[in-house]
Design an enzyme around this catalytic site. Structure first.
Site, PDB file in Angstrom:
ATOM      1  N   HIS A  90     -10.287  -5.670  11.136  1.00 17.83           N
ATOM      2  CA  HIS A  90     -10.878  -5.495   9.811  1.00 17.83           C
ATOM      3  C   HIS A  90     -12.278  -4.869   9.855  1.00 17.83           C
ATOM      4  O   HIS A  90     -13.054  -5.043   8.929  1.00 17.83           O
ATOM      5  CB  HIS A  90     -10.987  -6.839   9.087  1.00 17.83           C
ATOM      6  CG  HIS A  90      -9.664  -7.424   8.705  1.00 17.83           C
ATOM      7  ND1 HIS A  90      -8.867  -8.102   9.598  1.00 17.83           N
ATOM      8  CD2 HIS A  90      -8.999  -7.428   7.526  1.00 17.83           C
ATOM      9  CE1 HIS A  90      -7.769  -8.505   8.974  1.00 17.83           C
ATOM     10  NE2 HIS A  90      -7.825  -8.119   7.729  1.00 17.83           N
ATOM     11  N   GLU A 125       0.815  -1.224   0.000  1.00 16.71           N
ATOM     12  CA  GLU A 125       0.000   0.000   0.000  1.00 16.71           C
ATOM     13  C   GLU A 125       0.841   1.263   0.000  1.00 16.71           C
ATOM     14  O   GLU A 125       0.518   2.244  -0.666  1.00 16.71           O
ATOM     15  CB  GLU A 125      -0.957   0.018   1.205  1.00 16.71           C
ATOM     16  CG  GLU A 125      -2.174  -0.888   1.067  1.00 16.71           C
ATOM     17  CD  GLU A 125      -1.901  -2.317   1.507  1.00 16.71           C
ATOM     18  OE1 GLU A 125      -0.751  -2.631   1.874  1.00 16.71           O
ATOM     19  OE2 GLU A 125      -2.847  -3.138   1.477  1.00 16.71           O
TER      20      GLU A 125
END
Lengths: 358, 348
Positions: free
Chosen positions: B148, B79
């Site tokens: 998450h 990322e």
């Protein structure tokens, strides 16, 4: 700028040599003056000097074509000057003035010149690597024959962004050369106290990328290696790591005396016997350039720095009503208009390029 | 060597479809991506699994077949590198749309978002722009557990230099994503996992762009203002119906749509009418979007308020796996309804 040395012939003609010599001297003189002005409190913030590293700086930048891109970390004065940023606008930026190349918003670490394709000095160690990788991606998407030179200090090679960027550049065949300036110390930590592989160019092989090391104080060697690797990047889309071994005479920044982690003898060894400017000066004399001509160049560079200080002093401080200049693109004013209601923060007084005045 | 702002769109193909269609939020996002990619060659998508895999949540399904692997670019799990690569490409005139699989994973690229993308405009004195979009879903409710299930909307919305939008329905999603892609600043476009399947009507012949920084009144009312964004808005609309049916209250729902800029003007006008406000978010409310709203509402509407501004958000714990625990922690309709009734009746 852009007068690259042919790969097969590392020597440069005298006139070009003199121009490079002048660029090295200008960088040294500029930073010597910057330290003086910092101590006189005319320059604030951080101020990272690169005295001793001029052959690496000038040698790599001269290997760039005019439309290649340059990105650096925060030790960026020399790179900016070598790329053609005027000493006036660089010094004005250090002074925080309106006529600085970032209009007083960036300071010492964030010089830039978009017209010369210098996309910034960046302040977070290794943060500029993903961005340089993206410039190279942009080049590929635009199908242009250009390369990116991305400077970093050797301390940056232990960051995740280094590994991620090298992997992406190699995987996608992006035209970028990562210039790891190994000046032996990341702040005060010697490279062999920080990196399990102190020969940092070898890290490139983990990403199936070419890496090599060059004597960063030898202008000819730097020009040759940088030209060759940038050409490969530009023409073959082969990224590379170029490690330039050099030394910084001053501390990490002006606030660091630079003696807690190294000896005066070590500094004297580099500055006395391996100084890149002295080395180049003796080569010029050997090549038959008159001492007077060299001194005239040095005087001229000193004059330019002196004029730059005068220019910076005369440039106005940025006006407070331009506090938010450039933060958002022109046309954003209407988007922010609804924030005025109930605002305790004075958004109504922030002005973008076209003004967000109430 | 022209600066990026001056580069012109590079036209691609015309769109073949038209008319009012019912579609999911997911399809509306995909439509906006397709339309913008057809209009402008500079627009490209990159992220993990966006191509061959059709997107982790199938938002980009079919786009690689249509536009090729150069414009729908699968990335490694990096990322930091590919968000930064988006910044770099944007700085020289490309229009990257970077997909982050979920907002949770944007944390590893926080440095690139907050300390790079958001800084470029101001730090370089307006000399460079970053016309980049980062799309990513947040949200909880699928037992995805602590790492998450988070919503950090407020963190990013509190960062000068970024724009943050988070629409709640398919039509707005399409219009605002198109606006974000054409915006010359970095825009974080926050989606939501449960909202992907929500349906709505989209007039595909209406090519007008969404207005970044403009809230919408999705339901008019006179007794209470419910203020939310993204999936919390969907819940608030249902709660508003319940409050009317079961308790006879007339409830207004303001959909923020954009968090930075934040349209306090529209919120304040609504609260000035209803005299009561309940702010709802999917994230933790401390230091969050609702905290910001409450502070601004009390300042803008001090004289008009008949009750304290109330807030509902995620319970302030790392979200547990157990279904009942997860449900209990989330800002569900029961909790919103209870808070609304307290706001409506507590001050009587």
């Amino acid at each position: 700028m852009g007068e690259s040395v042919a790969t097969e012939d590392p020597s440069v003609e005298t006139e070009h040599r003199l121009a490079l010599y002048r660029a090295m001297v200008l960088s040294r003189e500029f930073e010597t003056e910057a330290e003086r002005q910092y101590k006189a409190a005319k320059i604030g913030g951080y101020c990272h000097l690169s005295s001793g590293q001029e052959a690496t700086t000038v040698g790599t930048v001269t290997a760039l074509e005019e439309d290649d891109y340059l990105v650096t970390g925060y030790r960026c004065h020399g790179f900016a000057l070598a790329r053609g940023v005027s000493a006036d606008s660089a010094m004005a930026e250090l002074f925080g003035r309106q006529d600085g190349c970032a209009h007083g918003r960036g300071g010492s670490m964030h010089l830039l010149d978009v017209e010369r394709h210098f996309y910034g000095g960046w302040g977070i160690v290794a943060g500029q690597l993903p961005i340089a990788t993206g410039l190279a991606l942009g080049i590929v998407r635009q199908d242009r024959s250009q390369a990116v030179l991305c400077e970093l200090g050797e301390g940056a090679v232990n960051m995740g962004a280094w590994h991620e960027s090298l992997n992406l550049a190699s995987l996608w065949k992006l035209p970028v050369v990562f210039l790891a300036v190994n000046n032996e110390y990341g702040m005060g930590t010697a490279v062999d106290r920080a990196s399990a592989e102190p020969e940092v160019f070898r890290r490139a092989s983990a990403h199936r990328m070419h890496g090599e090391r060059v004597d960063g104080n030898d202008l000819d060697a730097v020009v040759e290696a940088a030209t060759r690797l940038l050409t490969l990047a530009r023409e073959e889309r082969e990224p590379a790591v170029l490690e330039a071994v050099t030394y910084r005479y001053r501390g990490h920044s002006v606030a660091d005396a630079g003696l807690a982690y190294r000896t005066k003898d070590e500094i004297a060894e580099w500055s006395g016997n391996r100084d890149p400017i002295e080395l180049e000066r003796s080569r010029l004399l050997e090549a038959g350039v008159a001492a007077g001509e060299i001194e005239a160049i040095e005087d001229d560079a000193r004059e330019e720095v002196k004029r730059a200080v005068e220019f910076a002093e005369a440039s106005p401080e940025p006006a407070l009503d331009g506090l938010a200049r450039g933060m958002h693109a022109p046309g954003s004013e209407a988007q922010f208009a609804g924030m005025r209601a109930g605002s305790p923060f004075g958004e109504e007084t922030l002005t973008f390029d076209a003004g967000l005045g109430s | 060597m022209t600066p990026p702002a001056a580069t012109a769109p590079r036209p691609a193909r015309e769109s073949p479809e038209g008319g009012v269609q019912t579609m999911t939020y997911r399809e509306a996002i995909r439509l906006a991506l397709r339309e913008e990619m057809q209009l402008d060659e500079r627009v490209f998508v990159m992220g993990e699994e966006v191509g061959l895999f059709d997107g982790s949540y199938k938002v980009t399904a079919g786009l690689m077949d249509e536009f090729g692997s150069e414009r729908v670019r699968d990335t490694p799990i990096s990322e930091e590198a590919f968000v930064g690569a988006g910044i770099g490409a944007a700085m020289i005139g490309e229009r990257p749309v970077v997909e982050i699989m979920t907002l949770n994973f944007l944390l590893v690229a926080m440095d690139q978002v907050v300390n790079h993308a958001a800084k470029v405009g101001a730090m370089f004195g307006g000399e460079v722009r970053v016309p980049m979009v980062i799309r990513t879903p947040n949200g909880a409710g699928n037992q995805l557990t602590a790492q998450h299930s988070q919503s950090f909307d407020g963190w990013f919305a509190g960062t000068p230099g970024l724009k943050v939008v988070a629409p709640s329905n398919p039509a707005d999603a399409r219009a605002l994503l198109k606006a974000a892609i054409r915006d010359d600043d970095p825009v974080l476009f926050i989606e939501n996992l449960p909202i992907y399947k929500e349906k709505g009507e989209v007039d595909t012949e209406d090519d007008s762009l969404g207005e970044i920084g403009r809230a919408a009144i999705l339901r008019e009312g006179t007794d209470l203002t419910l203020c939310a964004h993204s999936f919390a808005t969907v819940r608030c609309l249902e709660v508003a119906d319940l409050l009317e049916q079961r308790h006879g209250y007339s409830v207004e729902v303001v959909d923020l749509r954009s968090l930075r800029p934040l349209d306090v003007e529209t919120v304040a006008a609504s609260v000035a009418k209803t005299n009561r406000a309940l702010c709802v978010e999917e994230g933790w409310p401390s230091y969050g979007v609702t905290a910001e709203l409450a502070a601004r509402i009390q300042r803008a509407c001090f004289d008009e308020l008949d009750a304290p501004v109330e807030r509902v958000g995620m319970a302030e714990v790392p979200l547990p796996y157990s279904k009942p625990l997860e449900l209990g922690a989330m800002p569900g309709k029961d909790r919103i309804c209870a808070a609304a009734l307290a706001t409506l009746e507590g001050a009587r």
